[in-house]
Design a protein around this motif. Structure first.
Motif, PDB file in Angstrom:
ATOM      1  N   PRO A 122       0.807  -1.230   0.000  1.00  0.00           N
ATOM      2  CA  PRO A 122       0.000   0.000   0.000  1.00  0.00           C
ATOM      3  C   PRO A 122       0.835   1.274   0.000  1.00  0.00           C
ATOM      4  O   PRO A 122       0.353   2.334  -0.419  1.00  0.00           O
ATOM      5  N   LEU A 123       2.089   1.191   0.461  1.00  0.00           N
ATOM      6  CA  LEU A 123       2.941   2.376   0.494  1.00  0.00           C
ATOM      7  C   LEU A 123       3.361   2.823  -0.903  1.00  0.00           C
ATOM      8  O   LEU A 123       3.880   3.925  -1.076  1.00  0.00           O
ATOM      9  N   THR A 124       3.156   1.983  -1.902  1.00  0.00           N
ATOM     10  CA  THR A 124       3.497   2.366  -3.279  1.00  0.00           C
ATOM     11  C   THR A 124       2.397   3.189  -3.929  1.00  0.00           C
ATOM     12  O   THR A 124       2.621   3.765  -5.001  1.00  0.00           O
ATOM     13  N   GLY A 125       1.227   3.229  -3.320  1.00  0.00           N
ATOM     14  CA  GLY A 125       0.121   3.958  -3.929  1.00  0.00           C
ATOM     15  C   GLY A 125      -0.313   3.377  -5.256  1.00  0.00           C
ATOM     16  O   GLY A 125      -0.874   4.082  -6.101  1.00  0.00           O
ATOM     17  N   GLY A 126      -0.050   2.085  -5.462  1.00  0.00           N
ATOM     18  CA  GLY A 126      -0.438   1.447  -6.714  1.00  0.00           C
ATOM     19  C   GLY A 126       0.502   1.695  -7.864  1.00  0.00           C
ATOM     20  O   GLY A 126       0.212   1.325  -9.007  1.00  0.00           O
ATOM     21  N   ARG A 127       1.650   2.315  -7.582  1.00  0.00           N
ATOM     22  CA  ARG A 127       2.625   2.590  -8.645  1.00  0.00           C
ATOM     23  C   ARG A 127       3.408   1.324  -8.982  1.00  0.00           C
ATOM     24  O   ARG A 127       3.458   0.375  -8.204  1.00  0.00           O
ATOM     25  N   PRO A 128       4.054   1.285 -10.157  1.00  0.00           N
ATOM     26  CA  PRO A 128       4.696   0.042 -10.618  1.00  0.00           C
ATOM     27  C   PRO A 128       5.890  -0.381  -9.769  1.00  0.00           C
ATOM     28  O   PRO A 128       6.547   0.433  -9.112  1.00  0.00           O
ATOM     29  N   LEU A 129       6.182  -1.680  -9.828  1.00  0.00           N
ATOM     30  CA  LEU A 129       7.350  -2.257  -9.172  1.00  0.00           C
ATOM     31  C   LEU A 129       8.401  -2.611 -10.212  1.00  0.00           C
ATOM     32  O   LEU A 129       8.109  -3.253 -11.227  1.00  0.00           O
ATOM     33  N   ALA A 130       9.650  -2.178  -9.945  1.00  0.00           N
ATOM     34  CA  ALA A 130      10.747  -2.466 -10.870  1.00  0.00           C
ATOM     35  C   ALA A 130      11.299  -3.862 -10.665  1.00  0.00           C
ATOM     36  O   ALA A 130      11.917  -4.430 -11.574  1.00  0.00           O
ATOM     37  N   GLY A 131      11.126  -4.431  -9.467  1.00  0.00           N
ATOM     38  CA  GLY A 131      11.652  -5.759  -9.219  1.00  0.00           C
ATOM     39  C   GLY A 131      12.012  -5.959  -7.764  1.00  0.00           C
ATOM     40  O   GLY A 131      11.633  -5.174  -6.887  1.00  0.00           O
ATOM     41  N   ILE A 132      12.772  -7.021  -7.519  1.00  0.00           N
ATOM     42  CA  ILE A 132      13.195  -7.372  -6.170  1.00  0.00           C
ATOM     43  C   ILE A 132      14.676  -7.751  -6.209  1.00  0.00           C
ATOM     44  O   ILE A 132      15.121  -8.483  -7.081  1.00  0.00           O
ATOM     45  N   GLY A 133      15.441  -7.199  -5.259  1.00  0.00           N
ATOM     46  CA  GLY A 133      16.849  -7.542  -5.133  1.00  0.00           C
ATOM     47  C   GLY A 133      17.073  -8.334  -3.856  1.00  0.00           C
ATOM     48  O   GLY A 133      16.355  -8.131  -2.866  1.00  0.00           O
ATOM     49  N   ILE A 134      18.054  -9.230  -3.872  1.00  0.00           N
ATOM     50  CA  ILE A 134      18.291 -10.104  -2.725  1.00  0.00           C
ATOM     51  C   ILE A 134      19.764 -10.073  -2.358  1.00  0.00           C
ATOM     52  O   ILE A 134      20.629 -10.267  -3.219  1.00  0.00           O
ATOM     53  N   GLY A 135      20.045  -9.833  -1.086  1.00  0.00           N
ATOM     54  CA  GLY A 135      21.399  -9.929  -0.565  1.00  0.00           C
ATOM     55  C   GLY A 135      21.560 -11.267   0.143  1.00  0.00           C
ATOM     56  O   GLY A 135      20.790 -11.591   1.039  1.00  0.00           O
ATOM     57  N   VAL A 136      22.572 -12.034  -0.266  1.00  0.00           N
ATOM     58  CA  VAL A 136      22.732 -13.410   0.214  1.00  0.00           C
ATOM     59  C   VAL A 136      24.099 -13.572   0.882  1.00  0.00           C
ATOM     60  O   VAL A 136      25.121 -13.215   0.284  1.00  0.00           O
ATOM     61  N   PRO A 137      24.166 -14.122   2.097  1.00  0.00           N
ATOM     62  CA  PRO A 137      25.464 -14.394   2.698  1.00  0.00           C
ATOM     63  C   PRO A 137      26.143 -15.566   2.005  1.00  0.00           C
ATOM     64  O   PRO A 137      25.514 -16.581   1.737  1.00  0.00           O
ATOM     65  N   GLY A 138      27.405 -15.387   1.683  1.00  0.00           N
ATOM     66  CA  GLY A 138      28.125 -16.450   0.993  1.00  0.00           C
ATOM     67  C   GLY A 138      28.835 -15.930  -0.229  1.00  0.00           C
ATOM     68  O   GLY A 138      28.570 -14.822  -0.713  1.00  0.00           O
ATOM     69  N   SER A 139      29.732 -16.717  -0.756  1.00  0.00           N
ATOM     70  CA  SER A 139      30.531 -16.309  -1.910  1.00  0.00           C
ATOM     71  C   SER A 139      30.011 -16.965  -3.186  1.00  0.00           C
ATOM     72  O   SER A 139      29.356 -18.004  -3.150  1.00  0.00           O
ATOM     73  N   PHE A 140      30.305 -16.308  -4.311  1.00  0.00           N
ATOM     74  CA  PHE A 140      29.994 -16.904  -5.603  1.00  0.00           C
ATOM     75  C   PHE A 140      30.985 -18.034  -5.874  1.00  0.00           C
ATOM     76  O   PHE A 140      32.180 -17.912  -5.630  1.00  0.00           O
ATOM     77  N   VAL A 141      30.477 -19.141  -6.421  1.00  0.00           N
ATOM     78  CA  VAL A 141      31.343 -20.289  -6.663  1.00  0.00           C
ATOM     79  C   VAL A 141      31.476 -20.613  -8.141  1.00  0.00           C
ATOM     80  O   VAL A 141      32.194 -21.527  -8.512  1.00  0.00           O
ATOM     81  N   GLY A 142      30.806 -19.873  -8.982  1.00  0.00           N
ATOM     82  CA  GLY A 142      30.910 -20.111 -10.415  1.00  0.00           C
ATOM     83  C   GLY A 142      29.678 -19.606 -11.124  1.00  0.00           C
ATOM     84  O   GLY A 142      28.635 -19.362 -10.524  1.00  0.00           O
ATOM     85  N   GLU A 143      29.780 -19.449 -12.435  1.00  0.00           N
ATOM     86  CA  GLU A 143      28.694 -18.923 -13.236  1.00  0.00           C
ATOM     87  C   GLU A 143      27.458 -19.810 -13.107  1.00  0.00           C
ATOM     88  O   GLU A 143      27.497 -21.009 -13.401  1.00  0.00           O
ATOM     89  N   GLY A 144      26.366 -19.234 -12.631  1.00  0.00           N
ATOM     90  CA  GLY A 144      25.113 -19.972 -12.532  1.00  0.00           C
ATOM     91  C   GLY A 144      25.046 -20.986 -11.404  1.00  0.00           C
ATOM     92  O   GLY A 144      24.105 -21.772 -11.339  1.00  0.00           O
ATOM     93  N   SER A 145      26.045 -20.962 -10.503  1.00  0.00           N
ATOM     94  CA  SER A 145      26.086 -21.971  -9.445  1.00  0.00           C
ATOM     95  C   SER A 145      25.530 -21.470  -8.117  1.00  0.00           C
ATOM     96  O   SER A 145      25.584 -22.191  -7.122  1.00  0.00           O
ATOM     97  N   GLY A 146      25.038 -20.266  -8.075  1.00  0.00           N
ATOM     98  CA  GLY A 146      24.483 -19.744  -6.841  1.00  0.00           C
ATOM     99  C   GLY A 146      25.559 -19.321  -5.858  1.00  0.00           C
ATOM    100  O   GLY A 146      26.644 -18.874  -6.242  1.00  0.00           O
ATOM    101  N   PHE A 147      25.269 -19.498  -4.573  1.00  0.00           N
ATOM    102  CA  PHE A 147      26.138 -19.012  -3.514  1.00  0.00           C
ATOM    103  C   PHE A 147      26.580 -20.158  -2.610  1.00  0.00           C
ATOM    104  O   PHE A 147      25.801 -21.065  -2.306  1.00  0.00           O
ATOM    105  N   ASN A 148      27.820 -20.085  -2.153  1.00  0.00           N
ATOM    106  CA  ASN A 148      28.319 -21.016  -1.146  1.00  0.00           C
ATOM    107  C   ASN A 148      27.981 -20.410   0.215  1.00  0.00           C
ATOM    108  O   ASN A 148      28.772 -19.684   0.804  1.00  0.00           O
ATOM    109  N   THR A 149      26.802 -20.710   0.707  1.00  0.00           N
ATOM    110  CA  THR A 149      26.257 -20.069   1.906  1.00  0.00           C
ATOM    111  C   THR A 149      26.839 -20.682   3.176  1.00  0.00           C
ATOM    112  O   THR A 149      27.408 -21.783   3.149  1.00  0.00           O
ATOM    113  N   PRO A 150      26.682 -19.993   4.326  1.00  0.00           N
ATOM    114  CA  PRO A 150      27.068 -20.602   5.599  1.00  0.00           C
ATOM    115  C   PRO A 150      26.308 -21.910   5.836  1.00  0.00           C
ATOM    116  O   PRO A 150      25.224 -22.126   5.282  1.00  0.00           O
ATOM    117  N   HIS A 151      26.861 -22.776   6.675  1.00  0.00           N
ATOM    118  CA  HIS A 151      26.249 -24.083   6.928  1.00  0.00           C
ATOM    119  C   HIS A 151      24.845 -23.955   7.504  1.00  0.00           C
ATOM    120  O   HIS A 151      23.997 -24.830   7.275  1.00  0.00           O
TER     121      HIS A 151
END
Length: 381
Positions: A140-169
């Motif tokens: 409701p705080l957008t007043g019905g205006r458009p959404l550009a998308g969603i960004g995600i911050g993930v703990p862990g390092s990149f391990v390769g192209e398309g392989s996602g994240f090496n997250t904590p255990h």
């Protein structure tokens, strides 16, 4: 399967932008309102081209005419151009080992709403369920205006192209999966994922220390320790996207990692038990005797990290951020030493060591900017 599609999200149409439009939008985003004359001084575009480009951006609702400002020593004031805050909104999500946070920002990067929830264990399904409700509550705080998308911050390092994240255990279920693709499928929004240290550094560069420091190292201190690097106002991700893994330079089993999990263990030894770092942060007391012990244990580690960062990169600042309580950052900073040979008794210029200044969750703020930067603000062009 729970999604937000049944709420009829107002998605932002894919409007292709020219390179010149990207440049002007990025200039207005970073520098605030500017006259056409100022834009001409900052870019290599002609006044005629700028007028034509601005006309198109105004017609499409991205830019509007603001207050008149003096554009030079002589002449009449000119109307400043500015971004339209309500043109689009974006969600940013910070995934933590024991909590989640979501932030809603508008087209100028201003925070419009945020919420956070602690978890003893964070499965993918539980995260999706909570996030669906949290985002629906913020809509409701957008007043019905458009959404550009969603960004995600993930703990862990990149391990390769398309392989996602090496997250904590503790985030085993999140390891090596396409998190951006998962969120895009579940929520029907364009989704972008990056390391939490990178997005936190981006958030700090936009609404924190970055307002006065063009180049800084950002130490993301939480259950673990990571970070990000900002050089000349841009996040420097490195060859594999893992720049800022500062603890990776500490020899194993010699220097303790300067994280809040160590503080949680020390506090527990003195009779105050917390199940998670998230609970520790909520109940933080700057008078705990364990804090002195924690500082004594981590000051050498932080000194090595800070000294290497400023010696190698010649920074304006080293920022202690992430989830570290500001009073704790202020207590430990005087104990951090920046090593210097002081040749001829002259001290080499070094970075300031400062607490983070971004309000709210810097990782969620930076994550929220990922869709906007990807689609509109591309300074490298």
């Amino acid at each position: 399967m729970q999604t937000l599609k049944n709420i009829d999200l107002p998605l932002l149409a894919d409007r292709p932008l020219t390179q010149s439009e990207h440049r002007i939008l990025d200039l207005l985003f970073r520098g605030g309102p500017a006259t056409q004359a100022r834009i001409a001084e900052t870019t290599d575009l002609t006044q005629q081209s700028i007028s034509r480009i601005i006309g198109g951006l105004v017609d499409d609702g991205l830019v509007r005419t603001g207050d008149k400002v003096q554009s030079g020593r002589r002449g009449y004031p000119s109307a400043a151009l500015e971004l339209v805050p309500e043109f689009a909104f974006s969600f940013g999500v910070s995934i933590m080992t024991d909590a989640m946070a979501v932030t809603l920002v508008d087209f100028t990067g201003t925070i419009r709403g945020e919420c956070r929830q602690g978890f003893l264990s964070l499965s993918v399904g539980r995260a999706i369920d909570w996030l669906a409700g949290a985002m629906a509550g913020l809509l409701p705080l957008t007043g019905g205006r458009p959404l550009a998308g969603i960004g995600i911050g993930v703990p862990g390092s990149f391990v390769g192209e398309g392989s996602g994240f090496n997250t904590p255990h503790s985030l085993e279920e999140w390891a090596n999966i396409d998190i951006a693709g998962l969120f895009q499928e579940r929520f029907g929004l364009s989704a972008f994922a990056d390391n939490d240290g990178n997005v936190a550094a981006m958030g700090e560069s936009l609404v924190g220390v970055g307002r006065w420091a063009r180049s800084f190292a950002y130490l993301y201190i939480a259950s673990g320790v990571g970070g990000g690097v900002v050089l000349d106002g841009e996040v420097w991700r490195g060859r594999h996207g893992n720049a800022g893994e500062f603890a990776g330079g500490l020899p194993a089993n010699i220097y303790p990692f300067p994280n809040l999990e160590l503080l949680r263990q020390l506090v527990a030894r003195q009779g105050r038990s917390f199940d998670t770092v998230d609970q520790l942060i909520d109940g933080f007391d700057p008078t705990w005797p364990a804090i002195d012990d924690w500082i004594a244990r981590v000051r050498d580690s932080l000194s090595i990290i800070a000294s290497n960062a400023t010696a190698i990169l010649d920074l304006d600042a080293v920022v202690l951020g992430g989830r570290i309580p500001r009073p704790l950052a202020e207590r430990v900073i005087p104990a951090i030493e920046l090593y210097d040979q002081k040749r001829r008794s002259q001290k080499r210029p070094t970075a300031q060591i400062v607490p983070a200044e971004a309000p709210g969750n810097a990782a969620a703020i930076g994550a929220a900017m990922l869709p906007l930067k990807q689609r509109f603000f591309k300074a490298q062009m």
